[in-house]
Structures are given as structure tokens and as C-alpha cells.
Design a protein around this motif. Structure first.
Motif, PDB file in Angstrom:
ATOM      1  N   UNK A  27      11.940   7.360 -17.142  1.00  0.00           N
ATOM      2  CA  UNK A  27      10.989   8.565 -18.230  1.00  0.00           C
ATOM      3  C   UNK A  27      11.634   9.966 -17.350  1.00  0.00           C
ATOM      4  N   UNK A  28      11.579   9.894 -15.957  1.00  0.00           N
ATOM      5  CA  UNK A  28      12.000  11.346 -15.525  1.00  0.00           C
ATOM      6  C   UNK A  28      13.584  11.322 -15.906  1.00  0.00           C
ATOM      7  N   UNK A  29      14.259  10.433 -15.962  1.00  0.00           N
ATOM      8  CA  UNK A  29      15.749  10.808 -16.454  1.00  0.00           C
ATOM      9  C   UNK A  29      15.784  11.254 -17.737  1.00  0.00           C
ATOM     10  N   UNK A  82       0.776  -1.375  -0.007  1.00  0.00           N
ATOM     11  CA  UNK A  82      -0.113  -0.001  -0.023  1.00  0.00           C
ATOM     12  C   UNK A  82       0.828   1.181  -0.083  1.00  0.00           C
ATOM     13  N   UNK A  83       2.069   1.133   0.792  1.00  0.00           N
ATOM     14  CA  UNK A  83       2.961   2.386   0.837  1.00  0.00           C
ATOM     15  C   UNK A  83       3.366   2.702  -0.566  1.00  0.00           C
ATOM     16  N   UNK A  84       3.685   1.570  -1.498  1.00  0.00           N
ATOM     17  CA  UNK A  84       4.329   1.683  -2.623  1.00  0.00           C
ATOM     18  C   UNK A  84       3.201   2.188  -3.627  1.00  0.00           C
ATOM     19  N   UNK A  85       1.898   1.931  -3.503  1.00  0.00           N
ATOM     20  CA  UNK A  85       0.953   2.226  -4.343  1.00  0.00           C
ATOM     21  C   UNK A  85       0.654   3.764  -4.093  1.00  0.00           C
ATOM     22  N   UNK A  86       0.957   4.255  -2.663  1.00  0.00           N
ATOM     23  CA  UNK A  86       0.587   5.629  -2.561  1.00  0.00           C
ATOM     24  C   UNK A  86       1.621   6.652  -2.854  1.00  0.00           C
ATOM     25  N   UNK A  87       3.067   6.003  -2.924  1.00  0.00           N
ATOM     26  CA  UNK A  87       4.222   6.651  -3.499  1.00  0.00           C
ATOM     27  C   UNK A  87       4.113   6.947  -4.923  1.00  0.00           C
ATOM     28  N   UNK A  88       3.704   5.684  -5.518  1.00  0.00           N
ATOM     29  CA  UNK A  88       3.707   5.544  -6.950  1.00  0.00           C
ATOM     30  C   UNK A  88       2.496   6.689  -7.534  1.00  0.00           C
ATOM     31  N   UNK A  89       1.492   6.694  -6.625  1.00  0.00           N
ATOM     32  CA  UNK A  89       0.215   7.715  -7.263  1.00  0.00           C
ATOM     33  C   UNK A  89       0.930   9.216  -6.990  1.00  0.00           C
ATOM     34  N   UNK A  90       1.448   9.527  -5.944  1.00  0.00           N
ATOM     35  CA  UNK A  90       1.883  10.804  -5.604  1.00  0.00           C
ATOM     36  C   UNK A  90       3.146  11.006  -6.628  1.00  0.00           C
ATOM     37  N   UNK A 135       3.262  10.271  -9.934  1.00  0.00           N
ATOM     38  CA  UNK A 135       2.466  10.353 -11.096  1.00  0.00           C
ATOM     39  C   UNK A 135       1.843  11.737 -11.060  1.00  0.00           C
ATOM     40  N   UNK A 136       1.371  11.995  -9.894  1.00  0.00           N
ATOM     41  CA  UNK A 136       0.774  13.438  -9.891  1.00  0.00           C
ATOM     42  C   UNK A 136       1.693  14.680 -10.180  1.00  0.00           C
ATOM     43  N   UNK A 137       2.899  14.439  -9.541  1.00  0.00           N
ATOM     44  CA  UNK A 137       4.151  15.347  -9.747  1.00  0.00           C
ATOM     45  C   UNK A 137       4.598  15.156 -11.225  1.00  0.00           C
ATOM     46  N   UNK A 173       6.880  18.132 -11.941  1.00  0.00           N
ATOM     47  CA  UNK A 173       7.514  18.206 -10.681  1.00  0.00           C
ATOM     48  C   UNK A 173       8.506  16.931 -10.588  1.00  0.00           C
ATOM     49  N   UNK A 174       9.748  17.057 -11.285  1.00  0.00           N
ATOM     50  CA  UNK A 174      10.383  15.803 -11.560  1.00  0.00           C
ATOM     51  C   UNK A 174      11.293  15.550 -10.409  1.00  0.00           C
ATOM     52  N   UNK A 175      11.758  16.491  -9.566  1.00  0.00           N
ATOM     53  CA  UNK A 175      12.423  15.959  -8.468  1.00  0.00           C
ATOM     54  C   UNK A 175      11.537  15.034  -7.273  1.00  0.00           C
ATOM     55  N   UNK A 176      10.354  15.779  -7.203  1.00  0.00           N
ATOM     56  CA  UNK A 176       9.496  15.112  -6.394  1.00  0.00           C
ATOM     57  C   UNK A 176       9.109  13.747  -6.916  1.00  0.00           C
ATOM     58  N   UNK A 177       8.792  13.818  -8.096  1.00  0.00           N
ATOM     59  CA  UNK A 177       8.418  12.633  -8.789  1.00  0.00           C
ATOM     60  C   UNK A 177       9.312  11.466  -8.857  1.00  0.00           C
ATOM     61  N   UNK A 178      10.790  11.781  -9.001  1.00  0.00           N
ATOM     62  CA  UNK A 178      11.880  11.071  -8.740  1.00  0.00           C
ATOM     63  C   UNK A 178      11.986  10.475  -7.492  1.00  0.00           C
ATOM     64  N   UNK A 179      11.906  11.209  -6.507  1.00  0.00           N
ATOM     65  CA  UNK A 179      11.962  10.614  -4.995  1.00  0.00           C
ATOM     66  C   UNK A 179      10.846   9.683  -4.582  1.00  0.00           C
ATOM     67  N   UNK A 180       9.549  10.069  -5.258  1.00  0.00           N
ATOM     68  CA  UNK A 180       8.614   9.321  -4.883  1.00  0.00           C
ATOM     69  C   UNK A 180       8.568   7.944  -5.680  1.00  0.00           C
ATOM     70  N   UNK A 181       9.063   7.932  -6.738  1.00  0.00           N
ATOM     71  CA  UNK A 181       9.279   6.600  -7.521  1.00  0.00           C
ATOM     72  C   UNK A 181      10.287   5.728  -6.968  1.00  0.00           C
TER      73      UNK A 181
END
Length: 458
Positions: free
Chosen positions: A189-191, A139-147, A149-151, A156-164
Motif C-alpha cells: 500500500x505504501x509503494x 510483541x516487537x512486531x505488534x509495536x512496529x506495525x502499530x507505529x 500504521x500511525x505514520x 509519513x511514508x518513509x517511516x511507515x515503510x521502515x516500521x512495516x
């Protein structure tokens, strides 16, 4: 008798209600057990439940949560939170941390589908806070992945990279290796957007290693093709070496055949190598199977065909391909514009609804305060009345006791006077008998005896 009939009717209906509630709980349990492996069957079970027969708040909340989960797992994009709100409202007060996290996560999914970025982030944050106190790494993985994707959508590539990265770590702890590999692809994809081809190759190779380990072979070729195009073809590497390496990958992962989705890559390779007939053939195959490709890939195919015809000197055909490219891009832009308008309208409606909700909430708070004050005043009056009644009863009881005491005192005085009267009468009889007087005392004597004294003897 009427009360007896009512009680008997309740006893007859109670087992029926319990049986219906038990059946629904059994259906929900079956749906929950099928959710991960067969979400389509879970959704079918839940859709056949008659919601009107759900009598308990706990079952209602569980139904809402499982229904939301089943819709999401079957890729049904819901934009109304009417279901998830039921689960959130119940589990925020009565649920475990895991149930609260699940409810807020799927509410975040609904807000994300509706394009409400701020509300989705708030829901995901609440879900993450609740899930952090559990060992549900999936569930934590799903939450971080969803956040993430939003960034990513908001660049917001830096936050997206952190969350992924967090999502990949959580999925690894949960043993969900397929999801872990997907987050490495997202990191690639972020890179790519950041122009970091080295980082893209690193995370892509991690994903490829996982796909090979779990047997998801169909996911590997697109990654190799992406790596070759981004890191070798676009940098002017030897085309013959690129073709040789690609064929080696096809031999390893696709029985030596070029996949249909790879025709765009080969069209580009053939054009760069000057093999124009092969480039034309790839382009025509793409247009023949255009339903299997996205609009952007069709537009890219027209661009490649235009360049191929220009090199061949067929300017009229090149012009036709250019016009078709423009038509496709116009269609894409119109759809994008319409989608953007709908998204903006949805955000505007969400803002209005949120403002209305805040106003209603404030009004309800004021109403609760007023109601509380009225209840407090009424309670105060009731308590004052009860205290007055108690004091009045105590005073009345005191007066009754005083009256009883006075009555008892008068009764005792009366008895004493009667005894004194009897004594005086006896003494008078004795005196009259000795003096030979009449045995019956005169009226004046009796009246004197009644007053407790006698006249002196003459």
C-alpha cells in the motif's frame, strides 16, 4: 481480651481473603491461556470477575493488563486509559521488561484509538525500549506495525515503510506468518501511494506466497486483482489477457466463481472493453448488495454507471447516477468532517488533560518537597530532643552516681568514727578501772570522746 478477639477474627477472615484472591488469580490465568486462540472467551471470563474482590496490587495490575488486551483483541476500541494506567503504574515499578512492554503497548493502543498521536508514539517507544530486552518477537512486531500504521495515517511514508519492514522481520522470527504477510500487504500500500508498482508487485507476491503456504486462500484474490488493476489495467494492457488471467485465478482459488467483492473490478473491465450491458449488470448487482460494500465502493459504482449511461446516450439516467454519486460523497464527507471534528475535540481535550496532569504533577512535586522539608525539620527536632533527653539522663545519672559516692563516703567516715569512738571508750574504761575511779565516765568525758579527744588528767 479485646486484642485476642481481634486476632481471632483476623485469623478467620485471612483464609477467606486468600481463597478469594486465589480464585481471581485462577480466573486470570485461564483468561491468559485463552487470549491468543479464543480472545472472546478470555474477555467473557475477565468481565465476570468482581474487581472489588481483588486485594493485591499485583492482581489488580494483571487484571487491568489482561482486560485491555482482551478488549483490543476483540476489536473494542477503548479511548480511556483508566485500565492501562493501572498496569503501567504498577509494572513500571515492579514488573519485568515484558510486562512493562505489554502495558505501554496497550496504553499506546488506547491513545491511538483516541486520536492522540503524540501520546501513542511515546507509549509505543517506551514499549519498544522494554521489549528490546526480551525475545518476544511477536510483541516487537505488534509495536512496529502499530507505529507504522500511525505514520501511514499521517502520510509519513518513509517511516511507515521502515516500521512495516521491521514488523515483518519480527513476525517472521516469531513464526507469525499471517502477520508477516499482512505487513507485506501494508508495504504494498505504501509503494502504491509512492507510485512504485514494481515494489508493490514484489511485496504482494511475498504476501501471496505466505498466504498460499498457510492456506489463507481468501486473502490472495484481492491482491492479484489489485496488482492487475494497478499494473496492467491502468497502464492500458490488453483487456482480454487481463480477463483470462483473472478467470485463471478464480479457477485456482475460488472454484471459478467471481467473488461479490470483485464486481467493481469487473465493472471497470467491462466498461473499458465496451461491454456495456455486462458493466451495467455488475453495477446493479453491487447496488443490490450495497450493505456488503463500503460507501467509497458504492460511490465508485455510481461513477462507473454514469460513464456507462453516457456512452449509451442515456443522459437522464447518467444525470441521476451523478446525483446519487454526489449524495453518497456528501454523506462520506459529512461523516469524515464529523469524525475530524471529534478527533480535533479529542485532541484538544487530551491537550487540556495533559496540561492539567502536568500542573497537578508539578503541584504534587511541590507538595512532596514541602512535606519532605517539614518531615526533615520534624525529624531534626525529634533527634535534637532525643539527644537532649539522652544528655539530661546522662547528667542525671552522673549526679546520682556522685551522690551515691558521697553517701558511701559519708557512711564510711561515720563507720570509722564509730570505730574510733568504740576504741576510745574501751581505753577510757581501762584507765578508770586502774585508777579506781567510778566506772561511769562523766558527761564531759563522754562528750570529749564523742569529739575524738580527752581532757588531760588532773
Amino acid at each position: 481480651m479485646k486484642v485476642l478477639y481481634t486476632a481471632l477474627l483476623a485469623l478467620l477472615l485471612f483464609p477467606s481473603c486468600r481463597r478469594q484472591s486465589g480464585d481471581i488469580d485462577s480466573f486470570l490465568h485461564n483468561a491468559e491461556s485463552l487470549m491468543n486462540e479464543h480472545p472472546e472467551d478470555a474477555l467473557s471470563i475477565i468481565r465476570h470477575i468482581d474487581r472489588r474482590k481483588i486485594y493485591s496490587s499485583a492482581s489488580e495490575a494483571r487484571y487491568a493488563l489482561l482486560y485491555s488486551q482482551a478488549l483490543d483483541k476483540n476489536y473494542v476500541d477503548v479511548t480511556s486509559d483508566s485500565l492501562t494506567a493501572v498496569a503501567v503504574n504498577y509494572y513500571d515499578r515492579h514488573g519485568t521488561k515484558h510486562e512493562r512492554a505489554m502495558a505501554h503497548y496497550y496504553q499506546g493502543r488506547v491513545f491511538s484509538n483516541a486520536g492522540n498521536f503524540d501520546a501513542a508514539i511515546r507509549s509505543y517507544s517506551l514499549a519498544e525500549d522494554a521489549a528490546s530486552g526480551t525475545d518476544d518477537y511477536y510483541l516487537l512486531g505488534l509495536i512496529n506495525n502499530a507505529v507504522g500504521n500511525l505514520h501511514y495515517k499521517q502520510y509519513g511514508l518513509d517511516e511507515a515503510q521502515t516500521r512495516y519492514k521491521k514488523a515483518a522481520e519480527s513476525f517472521h522470527c516469531a513464526g507469525a506468518f499471517y502477520n508477516e504477510a499482512m505487513n507485506y500487504v501494508a508495504l504494498g500500500a505504501v509503494a502504491n501511494l509512492e507510485g512504485d508498482n514494481t515494489q508493490m508487485e514484489t511485496v504482494y507476491r511475498k504476501a501471496i506466497g505466505i498466504y498460499e503456504e498457510i492456506g489463507a486462500i481468501g486473502k490472495i484474490l484481492p491482491l492479484y486483482e489489485d496488482l492487475i488493476v494497478k499494473t496492467r489495467l491502468n497502464t492500458g494492457d490488453n483487456v482480454s489477457g487481463i480477463k483470462r488471467d483473472l478467470r485463471r485465478y478464480y479457477a485456482k482459488y475460488n472454484k471459478g466463481e467471481i467473488p461479490l467483492q470483485s464486481l467493481g473490478v469487473w465493472q471497470d473491465i467491462y466498461l473499458r472493453a465496451g461491454e456495456l450491458d455486462s458493466a451495467k449488470m455488475c453495477g446493479k448487482l453491487i447496488l443490490k448488495h450495497r450493505k456488503s460494500f463500503t460507501a467509497h465502493k458504492i460511490a465508485g459504482c455510481y461513477v462507473q454507471l454514469e460513464q456507462t449511461e453516457l456512452v449509451c446516450g442515456n443522459y437522464k439516467q447518467a444525470y441521476n447516477y451523478a446525483r446519487q454519486y454526489i449524495a453518497v460523497m456528501d454523506s462520506i464527507n459529512q461523516e469524515k468532517e464529523a469524525s475530524l471534528v471529534l478527533e480535533l475535540e479529542q485532541k484538544y481535550r487530551n491537550r487540556i488533560l495533559n496540561q492539567s496532569y502536568e500542573n497537578l504533577k508539578q503541584h504534587n512535586d511541590q507538595q512532596r518537597i514541602i512535606t519532605g522539608l517539614v518531615l526533615l525539620f520534624s525529624l531534626s527536632l525529634l533527634i535534637a530532643g532525643l539527644l537532649y533527653l539522652r544528655k539530661w539522663r546522662e547528667n542525671a545519672a552522673l549526679k546520682m552516681r556522685e551522690a551515691e559516692a558521697e553517701k558511701e563516703s559519708l557512711s564510711r567516715a561515720c563507720r570509722e568514727l564509730q570505730e574510733q569512738l568504740g576504741t576510745v571508750a574501751t581505753a577510757w574504761i581501762r584507765m578508770t578501772s586502774r585508777s579506781g575511779s567510778s566506772s561511769t565516765p562523766s558527761r564531759s568525758v563522754w562528750s570529749s570522746c564523742a569529739t575524738g579527744w580527752t581532757r588531760p588528767r588532773r
